[in-house]
Write a protein that holds these residues in place. Sequence first.
Motif, PDB file in Angstrom:
ATOM      1  N   MET A 185       0.936  -0.678  -0.231  1.00 43.46           N
ATOM      2  CA  MET A 185       0.234  -0.174  -0.545  1.00 43.46           C
ATOM      3  C   MET A 185       0.561   0.914  -0.818  1.00 43.46           C
ATOM      4  N   ILE A 186       1.088   1.968  -1.070  1.00 44.28           N
ATOM      5  CA  ILE A 186       2.153   2.856  -1.242  1.00 44.28           C
ATOM      6  C   ILE A 186       1.665   4.567  -1.450  1.00 44.28           C
ATOM      7  N   PRO A 187       1.646   4.949  -0.375  1.00 44.90           N
ATOM      8  CA  PRO A 187       0.867   6.303  -1.172  1.00 44.90           C
ATOM      9  C   PRO A 187       0.996   7.136  -2.056  1.00 44.90           C
ATOM     10  N   PRO A 188       0.047   7.631  -2.824  1.00 46.38           N
ATOM     11  CA  PRO A 188       0.363   7.684  -4.134  1.00 46.38           C
ATOM     12  C   PRO A 188       1.341   9.673  -3.866  1.00 46.38           C
ATOM     13  N   VAL A 189       1.041   9.912  -3.465  1.00 48.61           N
ATOM     14  CA  VAL A 189       2.507  11.490  -2.955  1.00 48.61           C
ATOM     15  C   VAL A 189       3.115  11.516  -1.989  1.00 48.61           C
ATOM     16  N   GLY A 190       3.724  11.363  -1.606  1.00 45.87           N
ATOM     17  CA  GLY A 190       5.158  11.282   0.046  1.00 45.87           C
ATOM     18  C   GLY A 190       5.769   9.683   0.286  1.00 45.87           C
ATOM     19  N   ALA A 191       5.432   8.865  -1.266  1.00 46.12           N
ATOM     20  CA  ALA A 191       6.314   7.410  -1.418  1.00 46.12           C
ATOM     21  C   ALA A 191       7.929   8.043  -1.347  1.00 46.12           C
ATOM     22  N   ARG A 192       7.870   8.601  -2.216  1.00 45.54           N
ATOM     23  CA  ARG A 192       9.836   8.921  -1.364  1.00 45.54           C
ATOM     24  C   ARG A 192       9.967   9.765  -1.822  1.00 45.54           C
ATOM     25  N   ILE A 193      10.510  10.187  -0.697  1.00 47.62           N
ATOM     26  CA  ILE A 193      10.991  12.022  -0.339  1.00 47.62           C
ATOM     27  C   ILE A 193      12.744  12.061  -0.140  1.00 47.62           C
ATOM     28  N   MET A 194      12.703  13.128  -0.620  1.00 45.57           N
ATOM     29  CA  MET A 194      14.523  13.041  -0.679  1.00 45.57           C
ATOM     30  C   MET A 194      15.408  13.840  -0.114  1.00 45.57           C
ATOM     31  N   GLY A 195      16.398  13.836  -0.281  1.00 49.87           N
ATOM     32  CA  GLY A 195      16.997  14.681   0.368  1.00 49.87           C
ATOM     33  C   GLY A 195      17.316  16.127   0.228  1.00 49.87           C
ATOM     34  N   GLN A 197      19.614  18.001   0.160  1.00 48.73           N
ATOM     35  CA  GLN A 197      21.273  18.874   0.387  1.00 48.73           C
ATOM     36  C   GLN A 197      21.121  17.582  -1.206  1.00 48.73           C
ATOM     37  N   GLU A 198      20.440  16.307  -0.999  1.00 47.16           N
ATOM     38  CA  GLU A 198      21.344  15.590  -2.284  1.00 47.16           C
ATOM     39  C   GLU A 198      19.678  15.287  -2.806  1.00 47.16           C
ATOM     40  N   PRO A 199      18.649  16.331  -3.406  1.00 43.99           N
ATOM     41  CA  PRO A 199      17.822  15.640  -4.008  1.00 43.99           C
ATOM     42  C   PRO A 199      17.223  14.239  -4.545  1.00 43.99           C
ATOM     43  N   THR A 200      18.177  13.321  -5.294  1.00 45.92           N
ATOM     44  CA  THR A 200      18.246  12.703  -6.039  1.00 45.92           C
ATOM     45  C   THR A 200      19.018  10.831  -5.237  1.00 45.92           C
ATOM     46  N   ALA A 201      19.121  11.458  -4.146  1.00 40.07           N
ATOM     47  CA  ALA A 201      19.115  10.166  -3.475  1.00 40.07           C
ATOM     48  C   ALA A 201      17.726  10.462  -2.307  1.00 40.07           C
ATOM     49  N   LYS A 202      17.375   9.072  -1.477  1.00 38.82           N
ATOM     50  CA  LYS A 202      16.707   8.979  -0.768  1.00 38.82           C
ATOM     51  C   LYS A 202      16.418   9.895   0.932  1.00 38.82           C
ATOM     52  N   MET A 203      15.704  10.897   1.020  1.00 37.67           N
ATOM     53  CA  MET A 203      15.968  11.175   3.038  1.00 37.67           C
ATOM     54  C   MET A 203      16.138   9.893   3.219  1.00 37.67           C
ATOM     55  N   SER A 204      17.280   9.766   4.067  1.00 37.34           N
ATOM     56  CA  SER A 204      17.415   8.750   5.691  1.00 37.34           C
ATOM     57  C   SER A 204      17.619   9.007   6.591  1.00 37.34           C
ATOM     58  N   LYS A 205      17.528   7.930   7.830  1.00 35.65           N
ATOM     59  CA  LYS A 205      17.710   7.622   8.906  1.00 35.65           C
ATOM     60  C   LYS A 205      18.927   7.571   9.182  1.00 35.65           C
ATOM     61  N   THR A 211      21.998  17.985   7.154  1.00 30.81           N
ATOM     62  CA  THR A 211      21.205  19.158   6.538  1.00 30.81           C
ATOM     63  C   THR A 211      20.366  18.430   5.515  1.00 30.81           C
ATOM     64  N   ASP A 212      20.622  16.905   5.366  1.00 30.81           N
ATOM     65  CA  ASP A 212      20.043  16.100   4.200  1.00 30.81           C
ATOM     66  C   ASP A 212      18.451  15.999   4.494  1.00 30.81           C
ATOM     67  N   ALA A 213      18.314  15.651   5.970  1.00 29.04           N
ATOM     68  CA  ALA A 213      16.804  15.125   6.387  1.00 29.04           C
ATOM     69  C   ALA A 213      15.798  16.508   7.353  1.00 29.04           C
ATOM     70  N   LEU A 214      14.976  16.095   7.650  1.00 31.33           N
ATOM     71  CA  LEU A 214      14.273  16.657   8.014  1.00 31.33           C
ATOM     72  C   LEU A 214      13.618  15.252   9.660  1.00 31.33           C
ATOM     73  N   TYR A 215      13.431  16.166  10.261  1.00 25.71           N
ATOM     74  CA  TYR A 215      13.514  14.926  11.522  1.00 25.71           C
ATOM     75  C   TYR A 215      12.325  15.612  11.997  1.00 25.71           C
ATOM     76  N   LEU A 216      11.434  14.005  12.744  1.00 33.39           N
ATOM     77  CA  LEU A 216      10.978  14.110  13.745  1.00 33.39           C
ATOM     78  C   LEU A 216      10.556  14.866  14.766  1.00 33.39           C
ATOM     79  N   LEU A 217      11.650  14.873  15.162  1.00 35.71           N
ATOM     80  CA  LEU A 217      11.612  16.268  16.781  1.00 35.71           C
ATOM     81  C   LEU A 217      13.015  17.420  16.293  1.00 35.71           C
ATOM     82  N   ASP A 218      13.116  17.816  15.059  1.00 36.28           N
ATOM     83  CA  ASP A 218      13.775  19.119  15.009  1.00 36.28           C
ATOM     84  C   ASP A 218      12.770  20.236  15.137  1.00 36.28           C
ATOM     85  N   PRO A 219      13.477  21.177  16.014  1.00 35.70           N
ATOM     86  CA  PRO A 219      12.660  21.944  16.563  1.00 35.70           C
ATOM     87  C   PRO A 219      12.384  23.073  15.173  1.00 35.70           C
TER      88      PRO A 219
END
Length: 338
Positions: A185-195, A197-205, A211-219
């Motif tokens: 079950m893959i969402p139509p939008v948001g299924a592959r958020i990219m970095g 700083q490097e928008p050709t690679a997936k945002m990774s934990k 600075t490449d990723a947005l973390y859920l607990l970032d202020p």
Amino acid sequence: MSSAPRPVVLSGIQPSGRLTLGNYLGAIKNWVPLSATHDCHYMLVDLHAITVRQDPAVLRDRCLEFISLYIACGLDPSRNVLFVQSHVAAHARLSWILNCYTQMGELGRMTQFKDKSSKHVDNINAGLFDYPVLMAADILLYNATGVPVGDDQKQHLELTRDIAIRFNRAHGTPEHPVFTVPEPMIPPVGARIMGLQEPTAKMSKSGGAETDALYLLDPPDTITRKIKRAVTDPGNEVRFDVLEKPGVSNLMAILSATTGESFDRIVERFDGQGYGKLKGAVAEAVVECLRPVQARYAELRADEDGLMRVLREGAQRASRVADTTLMRVHQALGFIPE
Ligand code: TYM
């Protein structure tokens, strides 16, 4: 009168780094509404996480952080089975059995294995190779019909389906298959958020630059700063084109997935306005989307006894389903009943 059984979903996240906006938009956000219609099982996959070396103290802390965030994101433990993979022994047990129904060639083709083995050349362990078989066990134990995941897990889901179909052919009948064959079950939008700083690679934990990723607990100010500094593309036209404009397309995907606004509407709204305005709107949308999650998090995380109760109860509920499936598999294989 008993009501008809509800379809089952199962998914999980590796506690191998801090949760990112990619994990939220590709997975958790889409898990939340499913409890209205499905029996939902959501795990922390700690067995998967140790395919890469983890610091034990950090891992323990991160698991508690994750479970707090699951709940803070809206996964009510009374409506969802929330549990830790290593608490349910059937996962490792079924995984061994499924190993015997999986070909080396199939595992060697997995892009995640190729990617991770190139990143961890000094530790290409058997677990890393075998990772998708454990994931198949996770899913098949719960008779899941659907698996809500981001785009990067599609290949693992296809392998899970192949293993289930192969096992059913060998040990089931069309009327009585041993396993339910799941669908991604893959969402139509948001299924592959990219970095950022490097928008050709997936945002990774794990692994990317801070600075490449947005973390859920970032202020909020960190979120805003990271988005303002996100890499964009030549020109100043806001339009969705992943090949020509990966940075801008990623920002549009984040905006669309957080607000529900369509790409057409975003293009219209930012026509002739340049990237600065778009970035401002994305930052505001992400901050607003995460505000309620962050507001609930601290209180949940502080109550460790409460979290442990949720996990113990989740493991008991999960084990009841998983053990029943495992015994059905043992019987199909001709193992003497326990
Ligand atoms: P993991 O921990 O890498 O990611 C967890 C979930 O987040 C999604 N995701 C993303 N979605 C959009 N954009 C991104 N940048 C992004 N990064 C991650 C992933 O697709 C996933 O849904 N193998 C799995 C964990 C797992 C699992 C399972 C999943 C183990 N057993 C059984 C489903 C069912 C993994 O490594 O996910």
